[in-house]
Write a protein that holds these residues in place. Structure first.
Motif, short mmCIF file in Angstrom:
data_model
loop_
_atom_site.label_atom_id
_atom_site.label_comp_id
_atom_site.label_asym_id
_atom_site.label_seq_id
_atom_site.Cartn_x
_atom_site.Cartn_y
_atom_site.Cartn_z
N UNK A 140 71.27 28.63 32.61
CA UNK A 140 70.98 27.47 31.48
C UNK A 140 70.19 28.34 30.55
N UNK A 141 69.26 28.95 31.02
CA UNK A 141 68.35 29.76 30.07
C UNK A 141 69.08 30.72 29.27
N UNK A 142 69.92 31.55 29.99
CA UNK A 142 70.76 32.39 29.04
C UNK A 142 71.58 31.59 28.09
N UNK B 59 72.54 30.18 22.29
CA UNK B 59 72.75 29.14 21.29
C UNK B 59 71.49 29.11 20.22
N UNK B 60 70.29 29.36 20.76
CA UNK B 60 69.21 29.74 19.69
C UNK B 60 69.62 30.67 18.61
N UNK B 61 70.05 31.73 19.20
CA UNK B 61 70.65 32.74 18.07
C UNK B 61 71.76 32.46 17.49
N UNK B 62 72.46 31.82 18.08
CA UNK B 62 73.86 31.25 17.01
C UNK B 62 73.35 30.48 15.87
N UNK B 63 72.42 29.62 15.99
CA UNK B 63 72.09 28.59 15.20
C UNK B 63 72.06 29.14 13.67
N UNK B 64 71.61 30.06 13.20
CA UNK B 64 71.33 30.76 12.16
C UNK B 64 73.00 31.01 11.32
N UNK B 65 73.74 30.98 12.40
CA UNK B 65 75.08 31.31 11.89
C UNK B 65 75.65 29.69 11.66
N UNK B 66 75.48 28.90 12.33
CA UNK B 66 75.95 27.46 12.32
C UNK B 66 75.52 26.79 11.05
N UNK B 67 74.16 27.10 10.58
CA UNK B 67 73.71 26.29 9.52
C UNK B 67 73.95 26.95 8.36
N UNK B 68 74.32 28.21 8.23
CA UNK B 68 74.87 28.90 6.96
C UNK B 68 76.08 28.02 6.34
N UNK B 69 76.21 28.06 4.85
CA UNK B 69 77.09 27.36 4.22
C UNK B 69 77.93 28.36 3.39
#
Length: 388
Positions: free
Chosen positions: A70-72, A77-87
């Motif tokens: 779960x930690x991994x 997902x924390x690292x993926x978030x910057x790509x998710x919030x880009x437009x």
């Protein structure tokens, strides 16, 4: 030569169940506890000859494995978030997780989704999407029992969508889909929020507290289709594809101006309208009340008065509150069912078709029919929600 430590491992594989827990704002420990259940694989390691598990307690082993995995997952997902919030979202450009196109689409959809019952967007309706509101999201978190992290994600997503499409010409839903790669039904919900924020609708009054985000969404969808600049009845496929065909965030001022004239025209022929409406209602209602004429007269006057006032910004933003107070509350006092409430709006629509002074002014008549169609949708939604 300096020593360098190198750590190698398998790429983290996407687990949508864990991703959803991350979206809910759970901590790693809470998410791991949520997932804890001895797997069939663990149970198979039980040695029946000795009556013991091969590697100690399966519960402890399983908990440790789940916590680590779960930690991994959360770290990824924390690292993926910057790509998710880009437009637009750029998940395809990252190398943290190998993702197929369908997986990318699913992650984007889930990231931009709302909580199950739309509690957070309901609380944000009618509020300016400012930094001050964001700093006070802990109040919404306490009220809705949605984690603060999830509240912030939903707020930031709404604000991001609003800023991108607020002044963009064209079909609002299509613009959101194009900019954020969202499915149509989710893009439509964001479109409703953008439209309501732009129109500054009042949704926080106590009489409206029973209405959910979905209730407002159903009503606003109809408004976007029928009341906005360039709207002429339900949108055609060609209009949906033409990015310059309509501006969905602005209500057509001519439409509102035409509604202003409806009341005087209809009331000038009021006796004829009531006669036609009574005929319709007596045919539809199984047990019409003796005061039916008075009831229709009161409700019809309220609907006409609301229509007349929409041209003024102060009254336009009170549309939902006025509809609840002046139409729905009397209907409840008279114990009308949702079906009976609808019959009264249909009686207004049917009777107006035979008013020569109104039908002769085609633009005014058309505006009133679109208005009544929207009102019909709203009062039906209000009635069934209050009933449940």
């Amino acid at each position: 030569m300096p020593e360098v430590d190198i750590c190698a491992g398998d790429p983290v594989q996407i687990d949508l169940a864990v991703f959803k827990l991350w979206l809910k704002g759970l901590t790693v420990n809470d998410a791991a506890r949520h997932r804890e259940t001895p797997s069939e694989k663990e149970l198979k390691r039980f040695d029946s000859s000795t009556g013991q598990y091969a590697h100690g307690s399966p519960e402890n082993l399983h908990s440790s494995l789940v916590l680590g995995e779960t930690g991994d997952q959360f770290l990824a997902y924390n690292m993926l978030e910057s790509w998710l919030v880009s437009v637009p979202p750029t998940l395809g450009a990252q190398a943290i997780m190998p993702l197929s196109s369908p997986q990318q689409q699913r992650l984007i959809e889930l990231y931009y989704s709302f909580d199950k019952y739309g509690l957070v967007p309901r609380e944000l309706l009618g509020k300016k999407l400012t930094g001050r509101v964001r700093s006070n999201l802990d109040d919404i978190s306490d009220k809705t029992t949605i984690t603060l992290k999830s509240c912030r994600r939903q707020f930031d997503n709404i604000r991001r969508v609003f800023r991108v499409v607020e002044d963009k010409p064209g079909c609002l839903v299509a613009n959101i889909q194009q900019a954020f790669f969202l499915p149509k039904d989710l893009a439509s919900k964001y479109a409703s929020i953008v439209f309501m924020a732009n129109s500054k609708f009042e949704t926080g009054k106590r009489r409206l507290n029973y209405l959910s985000f979905q209730d407002f969404h159903v009503c606003v969808e109809q408004m976007i289709d029928l009341w906005t600049v360039g709207a002429d009845g339900p949108r055609s496929a060609a209009a949906m594809q033409d990015p310059t065909a309509n501006v969905d965030t602005d209500v057509d001022r001519m439409f509102l101006q035409e509604l202003k004239d409806v009341r005087s025209i209809v009331e000038a022929d009021g006796d004829a309208q009531r006669s036609l409406a009574m005929t319709y209602l007596h045919a539809k209602l199984s047990d019409p009340q003796l005061c039916l004429d008075m009831q229709f007269k009161q409700l019809n006057k309220s609907i006409l008065k609301i229509a007349e006032g929409l041209v003024h910004k102060a009254e336009f933003k009170d549309f939902f509150s006025d509809l609840e107070e002046k139409f729905m509350e009397p209907c409840r006092q008279w114990n009308f069912s949702a079906e009976e409430v609808g019959f009264f709006i249909l009686a207004m629509q049917e009777s107006c078709q035979h008013l020569e002074q109104l039908t002769r002014r085609k633009r005014v008549y058309g505006a009133y029919q679109k208005y009544l169609k929207t009102v019909q949708t709203c009062v039906h939604q209000f009635a069934i929600t209050r009933k449940t």
